[in-house]
Design a protein around this motif. Structure first.
Motif, PDB file in Angstrom:
ATOM      1  N   GLU A  51       0.838  -1.198   0.000  1.00 28.92           N
ATOM      2  CA  GLU A  51       0.000   0.000   0.000  1.00 28.92           C
ATOM      3  C   GLU A  51       0.876   1.253   0.000  1.00 28.92           C
ATOM      4  OE1 GLU A  51      -3.838   1.669  -0.010  1.00 28.92           O
ATOM      5  OE2 GLU A  51      -3.345  -0.450   0.059  1.00 28.92           O
ATOM      6  N   ARG A  53       0.939   5.161   0.741  1.00 32.74           N
ATOM      7  CA  ARG A  53       0.184   6.194   1.466  1.00 32.74           C
ATOM      8  C   ARG A  53       0.691   7.571   1.072  1.00 32.74           C
ATOM      9  NH1 ARG A  53      -0.547   5.536   7.784  1.00 32.74           N
ATOM     10  NH2 ARG A  53      -2.031   7.211   7.502  1.00 32.74           N
ATOM     11  N   LYS A  76      -7.099   4.759  -5.632  1.00 32.67           N
ATOM     12  CA  LYS A  76      -7.363   3.711  -4.633  1.00 32.67           C
ATOM     13  C   LYS A  76      -7.440   2.337  -5.285  1.00 32.67           C
ATOM     14  CE  LYS A  76      -9.609   6.265  -0.974  1.00 32.67           C
ATOM     15  NZ  LYS A  76     -10.822   6.491  -0.209  1.00 32.67           N
ATOM     16  N   ASN A  81      -3.193   5.179  -1.699  1.00 28.92           N
ATOM     17  CA  ASN A  81      -4.177   5.754  -0.797  1.00 28.92           C
ATOM     18  C   ASN A  81      -3.859   7.227  -0.535  1.00 28.92           C
ATOM     19  OD1 ASN A  81      -6.264   6.035   0.955  1.00 28.92           O
ATOM     20  ND2 ASN A  81      -5.367   4.825   2.594  1.00 28.92           N
ATOM     21  N   GLN A  83      -4.801  10.586   1.349  1.00 30.27           N
ATOM     22  CA  GLN A  83      -5.542  11.020   2.527  1.00 30.27           C
ATOM     23  C   GLN A  83      -5.307  12.502   2.746  1.00 30.27           C
ATOM     24  OE1 GLN A  83      -4.044   8.640   5.711  1.00 30.27           O
ATOM     25  NE2 GLN A  83      -5.191   6.830   5.110  1.00 30.27           N
ATOM     26  N   LYS A  99       5.578   7.918   8.188  1.00 29.93           N
ATOM     27  CA  LYS A  99       4.143   7.633   8.304  1.00 29.93           C
ATOM     28  C   LYS A  99       3.449   7.672   6.945  1.00 29.93           C
ATOM     29  CE  LYS A  99       3.892   9.532  12.948  1.00 29.93           C
ATOM     30  NZ  LYS A  99       3.376  10.624  13.790  1.00 29.93           N
ATOM     31  N   ALA A 100       4.096   8.313   5.982  1.00 30.04           N
ATOM     32  CA  ALA A 100       3.541   8.400   4.631  1.00 30.04           C
ATOM     33  C   ALA A 100       4.681   8.290   3.632  1.00 30.04           C
ATOM     34  CB  ALA A 100       2.791   9.714   4.441  1.00 30.04           C
TER      35      ALA A 100
END
Length: 170
Positions: A51, A53, A76, A81, A83, A99-100
């Protein structure tokens, strides 16, 4: 005619010498076995990225904001993803902390992309997606500025962009 005589002579001499015949037949078989064993897993490229992010901050309104939201929905499907970053969170710091995989700032000045240097593959994926999006958006804006109202966005995102036609050979 001399070539045929020479070829017949060489074939007869190769069949008379059993050791040479043995090596001529066995060597290619052994070589195929060795190379087949050594290269059996060399051409299987299955890489799982997982994934991806991406945090984004949209400071615009109107067509660009709607296009970003539509692109995020389509991404998606490809396990990317997008956000929206909350106001109290620093997107650049989230990328640095891991974190991303990417952070995109969309403003009146343009689109700025920040990627994580620790995972360059995911960063390149985000960079490619954003480059494609910005290129398509710039093209759409250039067309709509030429003749306002003439540009109709493609309602079918999975439509055929390339038409293939086969030609009958003569």
């Amino acid at each position: 005619m001399n070539i045929v005589r020479i070829a017949v002579k060489e074939i007869k001499s190769d069949f008379r010498d059993a050791r040479t015949l043995f090596f001529m037949l066995l060597f290619p078989i052994v070589l195929m076995f060795i190379l087949g064993t050594a290269l059996s897993h060399a051409f299987q490229w299955t890489i799982s990225v997982g994934e991806v992010r991406v945090f984004y901050k949209d400071q615009t309104a109107g067509q660009l904001s709607a296009s970003i939201h539509a692109m995020a929905q389509e991404a998606k499907k490809a396990h990317i993803n997008f956000q929206k970053v909350p106001d109290d969170m620093n997107g650049k710091q989230a990328v640095q902390d891991g974190k991303a995989d990417g952070y995109v700032e969309i403003g009146l000045h343009g689109v700025e992309l920040y990627t994580n240097e620790h995972n360059k593959v995911k960063g390149r994926i985000v960079q490619g997606v954003m480059a494609a999006f910005v290129g398509q958006y710039q093209l759409a804006m250039a067309v709509s500025q030429g003749q306002p109202g003439s540009f109709q966005p493609n309602r079918n995102p999975h439509g055929e962009y390339i038409q293939e036609r086969s030609l009958r050979s003569v």
